[in-house]
Motif scaffolding. Structure first.
Motif, PDB file in Angstrom:
ATOM      1  N   ARG A 245      42.498  49.408  43.351  1.00 44.92           N
ATOM      2  CA  ARG A 245      41.346  48.862  44.066  1.00 44.92           C
ATOM      3  C   ARG A 245      40.785  47.623  43.340  1.00 44.92           C
ATOM      4  O   ARG A 245      40.422  46.627  43.963  1.00 44.92           O
ATOM      5  CB  ARG A 245      40.260  49.938  44.207  1.00 44.92           C
ATOM      6  N   ARG A 246      40.687  47.719  42.046  1.00 41.83           N
ATOM      7  CA  ARG A 246      40.190  46.576  41.285  1.00 41.83           C
ATOM      8  C   ARG A 246      41.112  45.348  41.428  1.00 41.83           C
ATOM      9  O   ARG A 246      40.666  44.214  41.548  1.00 41.83           O
ATOM     10  CB  ARG A 246      40.047  46.967  39.815  1.00 41.83           C
ATOM     11  N   ARG A 247      42.396  45.619  41.398  1.00 33.49           N
ATOM     12  CA  ARG A 247      43.335  44.509  41.545  1.00 33.49           C
ATOM     13  C   ARG A 247      43.258  43.890  42.935  1.00 33.49           C
ATOM     14  O   ARG A 247      43.355  42.676  43.113  1.00 33.49           O
ATOM     15  CB  ARG A 247      44.740  45.012  41.246  1.00 33.49           C
ATOM     16  N   ALA A 248      43.062  44.729  43.974  1.00 36.59           N
ATOM     17  CA  ALA A 248      42.936  44.198  45.333  1.00 36.59           C
ATOM     18  C   ALA A 248      41.659  43.376  45.479  1.00 36.59           C
ATOM     19  O   ALA A 248      41.634  42.318  46.127  1.00 36.59           O
ATOM     20  CB  ALA A 248      42.962  45.344  46.341  1.00 36.59           C
ATOM     21  N   ASN A 249      40.570  43.873  44.865  1.00 39.36           N
ATOM     22  CA  ASN A 249      39.316  43.111  44.928  1.00 39.36           C
ATOM     23  C   ASN A 249      39.436  41.763  44.214  1.00 39.36           C
ATOM     24  O   ASN A 249      38.916  40.739  44.673  1.00 39.36           O
ATOM     25  CB  ASN A 249      38.187  43.943  44.312  1.00 39.36           C
TER      26      ASN A 249
ATOM     27  N   ALA B 211      42.168  40.038  43.827  1.00 40.00           N
ATOM     28  CA  ALA B 211      42.998  39.131  44.647  1.00 40.00           C
ATOM     29  C   ALA B 211      42.205  38.547  45.802  1.00 40.00           C
ATOM     30  O   ALA B 211      42.352  37.368  46.174  1.00 40.00           O
ATOM     31  CB  ALA B 211      44.217  39.884  45.161  1.00 40.00           C
ATOM     32  N   MET B 212      41.310  39.362  46.392  1.00 40.36           N
ATOM     33  CA  MET B 212      40.477  38.856  47.491  1.00 40.36           C
ATOM     34  C   MET B 212      39.522  37.768  47.007  1.00 40.36           C
ATOM     35  O   MET B 212      39.293  36.758  47.694  1.00 40.36           O
ATOM     36  CB  MET B 212      39.707  40.022  48.109  1.00 40.36           C
ATOM     37  N   VAL B 213      38.955  37.963  45.823  1.00 38.22           N
ATOM     38  CA  VAL B 213      38.057  36.943  45.262  1.00 38.22           C
ATOM     39  C   VAL B 213      38.810  35.634  45.017  1.00 38.22           C
ATOM     40  O   VAL B 213      38.322  34.540  45.313  1.00 38.22           O
ATOM     41  CB  VAL B 213      37.409  37.472  43.966  1.00 38.22           C
TER      42      VAL B 213
ATOM     43  N   ARG C 271      41.521  34.591  46.580  1.00 38.06           N
ATOM     44  CA  ARG C 271      41.825  33.945  47.863  1.00 38.06           C
ATOM     45  C   ARG C 271      40.586  33.276  48.457  1.00 38.06           C
ATOM     46  O   ARG C 271      40.665  32.196  49.048  1.00 38.06           O
ATOM     47  CB  ARG C 271      42.378  34.992  48.827  1.00 38.06           C
ATOM     48  N   THR C 272      39.439  33.894  48.288  1.00 38.49           N
ATOM     49  CA  THR C 272      38.195  33.298  48.799  1.00 38.49           C
ATOM     50  C   THR C 272      37.890  31.981  48.087  1.00 38.49           C
ATOM     51  O   THR C 272      37.511  30.967  48.707  1.00 38.49           O
ATOM     52  CB  THR C 272      37.037  34.284  48.635  1.00 38.49           C
TER      53      THR C 272
ATOM     54  N   TRP D  78      40.310  29.278  49.215  1.00 37.68           N
ATOM     55  CA  TRP D  78      39.992  28.821  50.569  1.00 37.68           C
ATOM     56  C   TRP D  78      38.809  27.858  50.559  1.00 37.68           C
ATOM     57  O   TRP D  78      38.825  26.826  51.228  1.00 37.68           O
ATOM     58  CB  TRP D  78      39.689  30.030  51.434  1.00 37.68           C
TER      59      TRP D  78
END
Length: 437
Positions: A17-21, A23-25, A27-28, A31
């Motif tokens: 979960r931490r790694r997914a969060n 990665a989302m940060v 990508r944001t 962008w």
């Protein structure tokens, strides 16, 4: 955490979960950065490519040949041809043939697609139309079917070939036979041993570079280039000096002109003549009042005080108009030298002006001049031929005001003896009364 989950499974899910969060940060952030870079980039501008025009030059070349040169019945007569190109068809074909012999690009060629190019007739006609009308190249594209760039390229080659091919013949110094005919012609007009009249013509330069505008600015405030010419009664130019800036007056142009170079280096003809009881060994030119008082220049009186001076001034001003008439005919034939010229390069302007003067002389010889004038033979036109040279004269000897006054006074009496009887009886009596001491 439930009892069934082990510690290892719990920490594994938490790590994912931490790694997914994270990665989302990332990508944001990426962008947001891409959006800011897109805002900073300039707008996309569409590049305009060169448009190819299908001009059907083969068809229009055939139409031109049918209009003026080939076919059973031409569309336009000899008079129409002369009115549009300022010369007869015979002279046009002579110029075209000589250009084909001299310039390898002038004959008709074949392009990469195997399509015939413009004929030499069309190239010559297009260049003459540009000189005649003085308009832009786009104005004749609908008939000659040449683009603006191609037309200006052909015009530059045309004027250079004209100057280099015919300049030695039609801008040459007069030989002894020419001088004898000129002297005989002017003696009948009351001015023995007169070699011609001198004056200057100013040519506006519209596209003069801004850095040169002050150097070429004339008394009218616009950039101009000066042409100095010497002409005789038949409107033939025996001397053409072009290139002086418009900021110079006629006197300054004369100081830089090669008109009197032959007198200084012993190449001028020795013209012996007698007038009014005096003997002189140099010819002279008629000018206006701005020129210096040289022994080779004769000027009119600004304020004549008696009828003899009035008669002389009238005849001198009438004979001096030869060069003015020649300039007028030159501008009427070739409108490009009348209005403001739109070319940029000074060298191109010089070749255009000299080519127009040469074509002017060629037309004069072909149409108006007595055929006896053309007795050139195998002479070298660039030097005086069979002329008895005179001794060299420096400028101080040429600027001899007593000799200038003596020549003009004797010419006054000579002109009065020839034309004074044509005046009214009361004017003749007034002249005799005023001339008594």
């Amino acid at each position: 955490m439930s009892d069934t989950d082990s510690d290892e499974d719990y920490f594994s899910r938490r790590h994912r979960r931490r790694r997914a969060n994270a990665a989302m940060v990332v990508r944001t952030i990426m962008w947001q950065q891409s959006i800011s870079l897109m805002d900073q980039q300039p707008e996309h501008i569409e590049v305009k490519r060169r448009r190819y025009s299908i001009r059907n030059r083969v068809l229009h070349d055939a139409i031109m040949m049918r209009d003026y040169f080939t076919g059973g019945k031409l569309t336009y007569s000899e008079k129409n041809f002369h009115d549009r190109l300022r010369m007869k068809r015979e002279l046009f074909l002579k110029i075209k043939d000589n250009l084909c012999e001299r310039d390898p690009e002038w004959p008709q060629g074949i392009d990469a697609l195997g399509i015939p190019g413009h004929s030499p007739h069309m190239k010559t006609l297009a260049c003459l139309r540009l000189l005649d009308t003085g308009q832009s190249a786009d104005s004749i594209d609908d008939y000659v079917r040449m683009g603006k760039t191609t037309l200006y390229k052909k015009l530059k080659r045309f004027v250079r070939n004209i100057v280099r091919r015919y300049g030695g013949e039609y801008l040459r110094n007069p030989n002894q036979d020419d001088i004898n005919r000129i002297l005989a012609e002017n003696e009948a007009r009351g001015f023995p041993s007169m070699l011609g009249s001198v004056d200057c013509m100013h040519w506006p330069w519209k596209n003069c570079p801004s850095s040169w505008a002050g150097y070429y600015a004339s008394y009218k405030g616009e950039p101009m280039i000066v042409l100095e010419g010497v002409s005789t009664y038949d409107l033939w130019f025996w001397h053409a000096y072009f290139g002086s800036p418009g900021s110079n007056n006629d006197l300054n142009v004369l100081n830089t002109s090669p008109l009197f170079d032959g007198i200084f280096d012993e190449n001028a003809p020795k013209v012996d003549f007698q007038v009014g009881g005096g003997r002189f060994d140099m010819g002279y030119y008629l000018t206006d009042g701005i020129y210096p008082k040289l022994s080779t220049i004769v000027q009119a009186y600004k304020k004549p005080t008696n009828l003899r001076q009035r008669c002389f001034t009238k005849m001198q001003e009438g004979a001096r108009k030869d060069v003015e008439r020649a300039f007028g005919v030159l501008q009427a034939k070739w409108n490009i030298v009348r209005g403001p010229v739109e070319h940029w390069d000074e060298e191109d302007l010089e070749f255009i002006m000299l080519a127009c003067v040469i074509l002017h002389n060629m037309i004069i010889e072909h149409e108006r001049r007595d055929r006896a004038w053309r007795t050139f033979g195998d002479e070298d036109y660039r030097v005086y031929y069979d002329i008895v040279p005179r001794g060299a004269v420096n400028y101080h000897e040429l600027k001899h005001e007593p000799l200038y006054n003596d020549l003009r006074l004797r010419l006054i009496n000579h002109v009065w003896d020839m034309f004074g009887n044509n005046m009214a009886p009361e004017q003749a009596e007034e002249a005799q009364y005023m001339d008594k001491p």
